[in-house]
Design a protein around this motif. Structure first.
Motif, mmCIF file in Angstrom:
data_model
loop_
_atom_site.group_PDB
_atom_site.id
_atom_site.type_symbol
_atom_site.label_atom_id
_atom_site.label_comp_id
_atom_site.label_asym_id
_atom_site.label_seq_id
_atom_site.Cartn_x
_atom_site.Cartn_y
_atom_site.Cartn_z
ATOM 1 N N LYS A 1 0.624 -1.350 -0.166
ATOM 2 C CA LYS A 1 -0.073 0.099 0.041
ATOM 3 C C LYS A 1 0.908 1.213 0.155
ATOM 4 N N TRP A 2 0.333 2.284 -0.394
ATOM 5 C CA TRP A 2 0.729 3.587 -0.530
ATOM 6 C C TRP A 2 0.576 4.589 0.457
ATOM 7 N N GLY A 3 1.479 5.351 0.869
ATOM 8 C CA GLY A 3 1.248 6.431 1.946
ATOM 9 C C GLY A 3 2.415 7.501 1.378
ATOM 10 N N TYR A 4 2.419 8.448 2.706
ATOM 11 C CA TYR A 4 3.378 9.592 2.352
ATOM 12 C C TYR A 4 4.153 9.679 3.790
ATOM 13 N N VAL A 5 5.516 10.173 3.339
ATOM 14 C CA VAL A 5 6.458 10.423 4.368
ATOM 15 C C VAL A 5 6.714 11.866 4.439
ATOM 16 N N GLU B 1 5.834 8.910 8.831
ATOM 17 C CA GLU B 1 4.799 8.497 8.073
ATOM 18 C C GLU B 1 3.646 9.575 8.435
ATOM 19 N N VAL B 2 3.452 10.404 7.501
ATOM 20 C CA VAL B 2 2.344 11.456 7.791
ATOM 21 C C VAL B 2 0.888 11.336 7.307
ATOM 22 N N ILE B 3 0.798 10.570 6.086
ATOM 23 C CA ILE B 3 -0.448 9.860 5.513
ATOM 24 C C ILE B 3 -0.460 8.420 5.664
ATOM 25 N N PRO B 4 -1.379 7.732 6.178
ATOM 26 C CA PRO B 4 -1.339 6.107 6.182
ATOM 27 C C PRO B 4 -1.325 5.556 4.910
ATOM 28 N N PHE B 5 -0.666 4.406 5.093
ATOM 29 C CA PHE B 5 -0.492 3.302 3.874
ATOM 30 C C PHE B 5 -1.800 2.737 3.762
ATOM 31 N N ILE B 6 -2.805 3.330 2.879
ATOM 32 C CA ILE B 6 -3.827 2.855 2.695
ATOM 33 C C ILE B 6 -4.063 3.082 1.144
ATOM 34 N N TYR B 7 -3.327 3.378 0.473
ATOM 35 C CA TYR B 7 -3.844 3.810 -1.013
ATOM 36 C C TYR B 7 -3.156 2.573 -1.983
ATOM 37 N N ASP B 8 -3.981 2.291 -3.001
ATOM 38 C CA ASP B 8 -3.572 1.489 -3.829
ATOM 39 C C ASP B 8 -2.530 1.923 -4.839
ATOM 40 N N LEU B 9 -2.558 3.121 -5.028
ATOM 41 C CA LEU B 9 -1.713 3.925 -5.866
ATOM 42 C C LEU B 9 -1.599 5.288 -5.286
ATOM 43 N N ALA B 10 -0.476 5.997 -5.564
ATOM 44 C CA ALA B 10 -0.323 7.362 -5.057
ATOM 45 C C ALA B 10 0.670 8.213 -5.972
ATOM 46 N N TYR B 11 0.140 9.421 -6.107
ATOM 47 C CA TYR B 11 1.200 10.360 -6.830
ATOM 48 C C TYR B 11 1.892 11.457 -6.115
ATOM 49 N N TYR B 12 2.679 12.263 -6.621
ATOM 50 C CA TYR B 12 3.238 13.199 -5.785
ATOM 51 C C TYR B 12 2.237 14.251 -5.613
ATOM 52 N N PHE B 13 2.458 15.337 -4.833
ATOM 53 C CA PHE B 13 1.618 16.507 -4.705
ATOM 54 C C PHE B 13 1.919 17.650 -5.595
#
Length: 75
Positions: free
Chosen positions: A28-32, A38-50
């Motif tokens: 799973k994808w999340g954000y650091v 780790e600031v956004i949980p690892f719950i995403y199937d895919l994730a892109y940059y802001f």
């Protein structure tokens, strides 16, 4: 230059944007942040940059949505 710890399976090639980077852990994808926190949980199937507008495109349960830097869904 910030360095992401090697414990992650993958990371977005664009790296940090707006102080956050999408990384993959346990399938799973999340954000650091730049400290590795780790600031956004690892719950995403895919994730892109802001992007400059403060939104990131993510896939959650097969649906594309946008989130802000707190993980809140945006329109």
């Amino acid at each position: 230059m910030p360095v992401i710890p090697f414990k992650y399976e993958d990371a977005d090639v664009n790296g940090f944007s707006g102080g956050l980077a999408p990384v993959k852990l346990n399938g799973k994808w999340g954000y650091v942040d730049t400290t590795g926190k780790e600031v956004i949980p690892f719950i995403y199937d895919l994730a892109y940059y802001f992007k400059k507008d403060g939104k990131a495109k993510v896939m959650l349960n097969g649906n594309w949505i946008y989130i802000d830097k707190t993980g809140k869904e945006m329109k």
